[in-house]
Design a protein around this motif. Structure first.
Motif, mmCIF file in Angstrom:
data_model
loop_
_atom_site.group_PDB
_atom_site.id
_atom_site.type_symbol
_atom_site.label_atom_id
_atom_site.label_comp_id
_atom_site.label_asym_id
_atom_site.label_seq_id
_atom_site.Cartn_x
_atom_site.Cartn_y
_atom_site.Cartn_z
ATOM 1 N N GLY A 62 -6.195 3.417 3.875
ATOM 2 C CA GLY A 62 -7.445 3.293 3.144
ATOM 3 C C GLY A 62 -7.345 2.338 1.967
ATOM 4 O O GLY A 62 -8.345 1.734 1.563
ATOM 5 N N ARG A 63 -6.141 2.184 1.393
ATOM 6 C CA ARG A 63 -5.941 1.233 0.291
ATOM 7 C C ARG A 63 -6.205 -0.209 0.735
ATOM 8 O O ARG A 63 -6.428 -1.094 -0.087
ATOM 9 N N PHE A 64 -6.134 -0.460 2.056
ATOM 10 C CA PHE A 64 -6.269 -1.810 2.576
ATOM 11 C C PHE A 64 -7.488 -1.958 3.491
ATOM 12 O O PHE A 64 -7.562 -2.870 4.306
ATOM 13 N N GLY A 65 -8.448 -1.033 3.340
ATOM 14 C CA GLY A 65 -9.715 -1.161 4.040
ATOM 15 C C GLY A 65 -9.769 -0.551 5.422
ATOM 16 O O GLY A 65 -10.744 -0.766 6.156
ATOM 17 N N PHE A 66 -8.737 0.225 5.814
ATOM 18 C CA PHE A 66 -8.735 0.845 7.137
ATOM 19 C C PHE A 66 -9.046 2.342 7.008
ATOM 20 O O PHE A 66 -8.180 3.200 7.193
ATOM 21 N N SER A 67 -10.278 2.619 6.673
ATOM 22 C CA SER A 67 -10.696 4.014 6.502
ATOM 23 C C SER A 67 -11.438 4.487 7.740
ATOM 24 O O SER A 67 -12.030 3.692 8.480
ATOM 25 N N VAL A 79 -1.329 11.350 4.988
ATOM 26 C CA VAL A 79 -0.648 10.372 4.122
ATOM 27 C C VAL A 79 -0.807 8.969 4.700
ATOM 28 O O VAL A 79 -1.079 8.002 3.979
ATOM 29 N N ALA A 80 -0.622 8.853 6.019
ATOM 30 C CA ALA A 80 -0.743 7.543 6.664
ATOM 31 C C ALA A 80 -2.164 6.988 6.492
ATOM 32 O O ALA A 80 -2.351 5.803 6.180
ATOM 33 N N GLU A 125 -7.831 -9.145 9.027
ATOM 34 C CA GLU A 125 -7.576 -7.706 9.098
ATOM 35 C C GLU A 125 -6.134 -7.431 9.513
ATOM 36 O O GLU A 125 -5.496 -6.500 9.016
ATOM 37 N N ARG A 126 -5.606 -8.240 10.412
ATOM 38 C CA ARG A 126 -4.201 -8.068 10.811
ATOM 39 C C ARG A 126 -3.258 -8.364 9.637
ATOM 40 O O ARG A 126 -2.239 -7.700 9.479
ATOM 41 N N ALA A 127 -3.616 -9.380 8.840
ATOM 42 C CA ALA A 127 -2.793 -9.681 7.660
ATOM 43 C C ALA A 127 -2.816 -8.507 6.681
ATOM 44 O O ALA A 127 -1.782 -8.139 6.106
ATOM 45 N N ARG A 128 -3.988 -7.885 6.505
ATOM 46 C CA ARG A 128 -4.069 -6.719 5.616
ATOM 47 C C ARG A 128 -3.235 -5.558 6.152
ATOM 48 O O ARG A 128 -2.602 -4.828 5.391
ATOM 49 N N LEU A 129 -3.227 -5.375 7.475
ATOM 50 C CA LEU A 129 -2.411 -4.317 8.072
ATOM 51 C C LEU A 129 -0.926 -4.580 7.834
ATOM 52 O O LEU A 129 -0.171 -3.661 7.490
ATOM 53 N N ALA A 130 -0.502 -5.832 7.993
ATOM 54 C CA ALA A 130 0.904 -6.173 7.744
ATOM 55 C C ALA A 130 1.270 -5.908 6.290
ATOM 56 O O ALA A 130 2.367 -5.401 5.990
ATOM 57 N N LEU A 131 0.365 -6.217 5.363
ATOM 58 C CA LEU A 131 0.619 -5.943 3.945
ATOM 59 C C LEU A 131 0.673 -4.438 3.678
ATOM 60 O O LEU A 131 1.479 -3.965 2.865
ATOM 61 N N LYS A 182 -12.086 2.824 11.434
ATOM 62 C CA LYS A 182 -11.400 1.521 11.411
ATOM 63 C C LYS A 182 -9.903 1.672 11.629
ATOM 64 O O LYS A 182 -9.248 0.757 12.146
ATOM 65 N N ALA A 183 -9.335 2.819 11.251
ATOM 66 C CA ALA A 183 -7.901 3.047 11.418
ATOM 67 C C ALA A 183 -7.519 3.233 12.880
ATOM 68 O O ALA A 183 -6.330 3.181 13.218
ATOM 69 N N GLU A 184 -8.520 3.443 13.754
ATOM 70 C CA GLU A 184 -8.227 3.713 15.155
ATOM 71 C C GLU A 184 -8.745 2.624 16.083
ATOM 72 O O GLU A 184 -8.836 2.809 17.291
ATOM 73 N N VAL A 185 -9.061 1.457 15.517
ATOM 74 C CA VAL A 185 -9.435 0.295 16.320
ATOM 75 C C VAL A 185 -8.163 -0.427 16.764
ATOM 76 O O VAL A 185 -7.226 -0.574 15.982
ATOM 77 N N LYS A 186 -8.117 -0.859 18.018
ATOM 78 C CA LYS A 186 -6.926 -1.553 18.497
ATOM 79 C C LYS A 186 -6.722 -2.862 17.725
ATOM 80 O O LYS A 186 -7.677 -3.573 17.413
#
Length: 622
Positions: free
Chosen positions: A412-417, A406-407, A432-438, A420-424
């Motif tokens: 993936g909706r915000f480009g962290f597929s 689920v996480a 990219e940080r702004a997209r993660l915050a969103l 990429k989801a496991e990059v520090k």
């Protein structure tokens, strides 16, 4: 005016600029654009002399002054006004010389130079720039250390604009500004007399200011004539042409290869096959005309709720015992798109925090829909992310009851597929940080998204993707942003936060821009949604305005009279100074008198400007 000659820069083992070339026309206003991480800020620093290029050079004519805002905000006990005035180093040096010089000839030269650079008008100009940046009198005259970092960066920008360098370098200047100050900056840059090199991701700012676009991609630069929209059109045509040429070349390559494969071993045609092999080898490959894929945002739409989502009735809100806003009545429904207008410090963020539940009302009532979920994005949340954590770790912390699938699906909706989801987070770009915050604030499919300056870390493509996502989102949106393009494409309601309250604004964004810049068309602007005043009411209001502002109008008139008399005296004195027979001590005494008159004119101009501002404020309050 400015030539970028074969410039190359490597940072951290990576090529950022790769033999970049450009020749900027004199007095051009150039927008430097490109995706985040393409090297725009690096190129500005090379031009400013802050970074030494590994190869190539920046050619600037002798005597041309290049101005650039330092990354560190100014600090200390000096006021914003004093800091801006001190940015004109020649004026400060000449004024010190005028106070200490005893030789009459040199003193005359000093005062002549002061007159040439318009030193007497500098205080009024500095005050106008600070006012355009949103500084009131208390902020202008108080110590820098009493201001926040964002406001001190505004001082740095104001100082640079005041210094009027021949080449003005600006790196995302609107990131520290509100919409109102951004509109003022746009009008200032349009009139700027030097060369401007502007890094910005704001379409409206680029379209309103620049006459050339310098596009930076893969370390190379390409100069286009026209504003941003014209650049998009020209580049699209260029990409289509390149793709057509590439396809044509591939067809030619296939034909040559087919001939060679068929006939190279046949005795009667071996020579023809060899010639085609040589032709094949000479075909320089044309790169595939592929644009970088746009970032995709996808906000999950919430379940339906009965309107209204939020109802504010005669609300007061603030901090401690001090209210920031009073008498606020506002309704937000599930499909609303609301933009909050108003200068920084007027209470936009305070109102946003009240609506999302971070602040409690000091008076009045706030009613929310049953089980209302609100996602609140603050411009500071990007800086609060755990740099050692990964997007997946952040999301699993935010969704403790959900499994990794689920996480990952939401990321993936915000480009962290995938990987990429496991990059520090520390290795991610600002965008990219702004997209993660969103992604984090929308993890539970909120009924309303509140975005407070969401675009500061986003490039043009990411902003376009954000617009599309907000328009597809099924909940309500509340926006605080200085990006006019974003507001125009998303918001369908405007709320003006000013004068200690928040009210519906009936005009359009263009009308609000005219109001901020005090354009003539703003005179007909109507606030709120009440009926227009009758002619009798207008006459009564005009009479009241004349009565209440009589003293201020008299002060303005008196200041104008004093200024006119002093200007006349200075003109007469300059006529005497133009006499070629005037030399020695007498000339020095006259130059000293001229300097004293200039200081008196400076003080008179300040009194006139202050009286005029007070009159405008009084007229606006009625």
């Amino acid at each position: 005016m400015l030539t970028i000659q074969d410039v190359s820069v490597r940072l951290g083992g990576h090529v950022v600029l790769d033999h970049a070339n450009a020749s900027l026309p004199p007095k051009a206003r150039v927008g430097l654009v490109g995706r985040n991480g393409s090297g725009k800020s690096t190129l500005l620093k090379v031009v400013a002399g802050r970074i030494q290029a590994d190869g190539g050079s920046i050619e600037v004519p002798r005597g041309v002054r290049v101005g650039y805002v330092a990354q560190d905000a100014p600090s200390g006990t000096a006021s914003a006004y004093e800091t801006v005035l001190a940015a004109d180093h020649e004026r400060a040096r000449l004024l010190a010389a005028a106070d200490n010089e005893t030789d009459p000839v040199r003193l005359a030269d000093v005062h002549e130079r002061l007159a040439a650079i318009g030193a007497h008008a500098a205080p009024a100009r500095a005050a106008r720039i600070l006012a355009g940046m949103g500084f009131d009198e208390a902020m202008r005259d108080g110590p820098l250390d009493a201001l926040s970092g964002g406001w001190r960066m505004r001082v740095a920008l104001a100082a640079l604009l005041f210094a009027e360098p021949d080449v003005l370098l600006l790196d995302e200047p609107s990131n520290h500004l509100d919409l109102e100050a951004t509109l003022w900056l746009e009008s200032f840059l349009v009139r700027y007399r030097g060369t401007v090199l502007l890094v910005s991701h704001e379409r409206d700012l680029l379209n309103g200011v620049v006459d050339h676009i310098l596009h930076l991609e893969h370390g190379k630069t390409t100069l286009y004539r026209g504003a941003y929209d014209e650049f998009v059109r020209q580049r699209s045509e260029r990409l289509l042409q390149a793709e057509a040429l590439r396809a044509q070349q591939e067809r030619r390559r296939a034909q040559l290869q087919a001939f060679v494969d068929r006939w190279r071993y046949k005795a009667h045609s071996a020579s023809q096959a060899q010639s085609r092999l040589k032709a094949l080898a000479k075909l320089d490959p044309i790169a595939e005309a592929m644009q970088d894929p746009s970032v995709v945002f996808q906000f999950p739409s919430p379940d339906e709720v009965r309107p209204p989502l939020v109802m504010l009735e005669n609300v007061a809100v603030g901090y401690g015992d001090t209210p920031v806003l009073k008498r606020v009545s506002l309704r937000i429904d599930p499909d609303d798109r609301v933009a909050l207008l108003g200068r920084n410090g007027n209470g936009k963020t305070t109102l946003a925090r009240l609506i999302c539940g971070e602040l409690k009302p000091m008076g009045g009532t706030v009613t929310g829909a049953n089980k209302l979920r609100v996602g609140y994005f603050s411009q500071y949340q990007v800086d609060e992310l755990d740099l050692a954590g990964t997007p997946l770790l952040h999301m699993t912390r935010a969704l403790p009851d959900a499994n990794a699938t689920v996480a990952r699906a939401h990321l993936g909706r915000f480009g962290f597929s995938g990987e990429k989801a496991e990059v520090k987070v520390g290795s991610l770009s600002g965008g990219e940080r702004a997209r993660l915050a969103l992604a984090l604030i929308t993890r539970d499919a909120p009924h309303m998204i509140i975005l407070d300056e969401p675009t500061n870390h986003l490039d043009v493509d990411a902003r376009d993707a954000l617009v599309a996502a907000l328009n597809d989102y099924g909940g309500a949106v509340l926006l605080v942003s200085h990006d006019r393009h974003l507001l125009q494409l998303v918001a369908d309601r405007l709320v003006l936060v000013a004068d200690g309250t928040a009210k519906e604004y009936a005009g359009s964004l263009d009308e609000y821009r005219a109001l901020v810049l005090r354009a003539p068309e703003a005179d007909d602007e109507v606030k709120g949604d009440g009926p227009r005043a009758t002619r009798k009411d207008e006459r009564r209001a005009a009479a009241e305005l004349r009565e209440r502002t009589q003293a201020l109008r008299q002060a303005v008139k008196a200041a104008e009279g004093d200024l006119a008399k002093l200007e006349k005296k200075r003109t007469e004195l300059e006529g005497k100074l133009n006499d070629p027979k005037l030399v020695g001590k007498e000339r020095g005494e006259l130059m000293k008198a001229h300097g004293e008159l200039s200081r008196q004119i400076e003080a008179a101009e300040t009194r006139w400007m202050d009286a005029g501002l007070a009159l405008e404020e009084a007229q606006a309050s009625i």
